[in-house]
Motif scaffolding. Structure first.
Motif, mmCIF file in Angstrom:
data_model
loop_
_atom_site.group_PDB
_atom_site.id
_atom_site.type_symbol
_atom_site.label_atom_id
_atom_site.label_comp_id
_atom_site.label_asym_id
_atom_site.label_seq_id
_atom_site.Cartn_x
_atom_site.Cartn_y
_atom_site.Cartn_z
ATOM 1 N N GLY A 1 114.027 95.096 -17.248
ATOM 2 C CA GLY A 1 114.718 95.971 -18.185
ATOM 3 C C GLY A 1 116.171 96.188 -17.826
ATOM 4 N N GLY B 1 111.799 102.366 -18.396
ATOM 5 C CA GLY B 1 110.751 101.772 -17.583
ATOM 6 C C GLY B 1 109.675 102.740 -17.151
ATOM 7 N N CYS C 1 109.055 95.205 -14.083
ATOM 8 C CA CYS C 1 109.491 95.543 -15.446
ATOM 9 C C CYS C 1 110.753 96.411 -15.425
ATOM 10 N N ALA D 1 103.529 93.487 -20.721
ATOM 11 C CA ALA D 1 102.785 93.411 -19.472
ATOM 12 C C ALA D 1 101.531 94.285 -19.506
ATOM 13 N N SER E 1 116.547 87.353 -16.776
ATOM 14 C CA SER E 1 116.067 87.896 -18.061
ATOM 15 C C SER E 1 117.191 88.038 -19.079
ATOM 16 N N ALA F 1 108.892 88.783 -19.226
ATOM 17 C CA ALA F 1 107.661 89.568 -19.081
ATOM 18 C C ALA F 1 106.423 88.681 -19.166
ATOM 19 N N PRO G 1 109.299 94.793 -22.225
ATOM 20 C CA PRO G 1 108.531 94.195 -21.119
ATOM 21 C C PRO G 1 107.328 95.035 -20.710
ATOM 22 N N ASN G 2 107.475 96.362 -20.727
ATOM 23 C CA ASN G 2 106.344 97.233 -20.389
ATOM 24 C C ASN G 2 105.178 97.015 -21.343
ATOM 25 N N ASN H 1 109.994 100.292 -23.247
ATOM 26 C CA ASN H 1 110.694 99.017 -23.234
ATOM 27 C C ASN H 1 109.735 97.885 -23.571
ATOM 28 N N TRP I 1 100.161 103.257 -15.513
ATOM 29 C CA TRP I 1 101.590 102.928 -15.522
ATOM 30 C C TRP I 1 102.421 104.124 -15.063
ATOM 31 N N THR J 1 103.972 95.032 -10.925
ATOM 32 C CA THR J 1 104.306 94.822 -12.335
ATOM 33 C C THR J 1 105.279 95.887 -12.838
#
Length: 265
Positions: free
Chosen positions: A59, A214, A55, A226, A21, A30, A222-223, A220, A237, A51
């Motif tokens: 991150g 995260g 992530c 996703a 990444s 992501a 990517p969170n 973040n 989450w 997931t």
């Protein structure tokens, strides 16, 4: 999936995307993650858990170069002058010893998580929409404007860094940055990181931002990607992200500070 055991596939997915990444960017990592997770024969809880773990890995890994995510880009920009003259590999040299083992540990955690789960339940609906070249260009433009705005924000916060943040001990910066669970960690990096800080303060602030980022969806990029594409709610989450985030914060606090307290380093 037919040729490779699922546990090995998940381990390679979490570790591979986490490590790469920093080169392909957390955003692209992501998107790849979502495509693969949606294709795996897992139930909804399993897909959400993997997931979230992935992530965290993305991150963490993305910070190693300024290509990875806005936080690393901002940090390098803020530290490019005296006294650090931060270059492309500055964050890799500073944080690599903490980040790379952490990514590998998250890969192992993903395998353990799958093994502890029972029979897969209902699947997770993914909102996979093919994007046009125009969409990609617009997205890139938005990211560029976002980072540019953060650079200006960081310059505006320079007096705050000089007056207040520089006075906060490294341990304080580490725990204060738990707020990045609900605030984008790149924005906080722009407000906190500056050449006036010592290396241990920079290291502590960045690690706190990366881990806490995260824990919840807003923390973040990517969170956000996703969760949006996979229809994961904030409650779902948090069920996985908050306990994992607190555990990582405690572990890394021990790694960063206890040796100093004991006079080991």
């Amino acid at each position: 999936v037919n040729k490779v055991p699922l546990n090995i596939l998940v381990f390679c997915l979490i570790c591979g995307l986490g490590l790469i990444s920093s080169i392909i960017s957390a955003i692209l990592a992501a998107i790849i993650l979502v495509e693969i997770i949606c294709a795996l024969p897992l139930g909804r809880p399993e897909k959400i858990g993997v997931t979230v773990i992935a992530c965290f890995s993305i991150g963490l890994g993305a910070v190693l170069t300024p290509l990875g995510e806005p936080l690393s880009t901002i940090a390098i920009s803020k530290l490019s002058g005296e006294p650090y003259y931060a270059g492309f590999w500055f964050l890799f040299d500073l944080l690599g010893i903490y980040v790379i083992p952490g990514v590998l540990a998250l890969g192992i955690l993903g395998v353990v998580f799958l093994q502890r789960q029972g029979t897969p339940t209902e699947g997770l609906e993914c909102k996979l929409v093919r994007e046009s070249i125009r969409d990609v260009v617009i997205r890139a433009g938005k990211v560029y404007l976002f980072i540019m705005a953060l650079v200006f924000l960081g310059a505006g916060f320079a007096p705050l860094i000089l007056e207040f943040i520089i006075q906060i001990p490294a341990e304080g910066l580490y725990w204060v940055n738990i707020v990045s669970a609900v605030l984008d960690n790149a924005t906080l990096a722009a407000a906190e990181i500056g050449p006036q800080l010592s290396l241990i303060q920079i290291k502590s602030a960045l690690m706190g931002l990366l881990i806490a980022g995260g824990m919840l969806i807003p923390g973040n990029i990517p969170n956000i990607i996703a969760a949006g594409k996979m229809g994961i709610t904030s409650k779902e989450w948090a069920r996985y992200g908050v306990p994992l985030g607190f555990a990582l914060l405690v572990i890394y606090f021990v790694i960063l500070f206890v040796p100093t307290y004991l006079g080991i380093s």
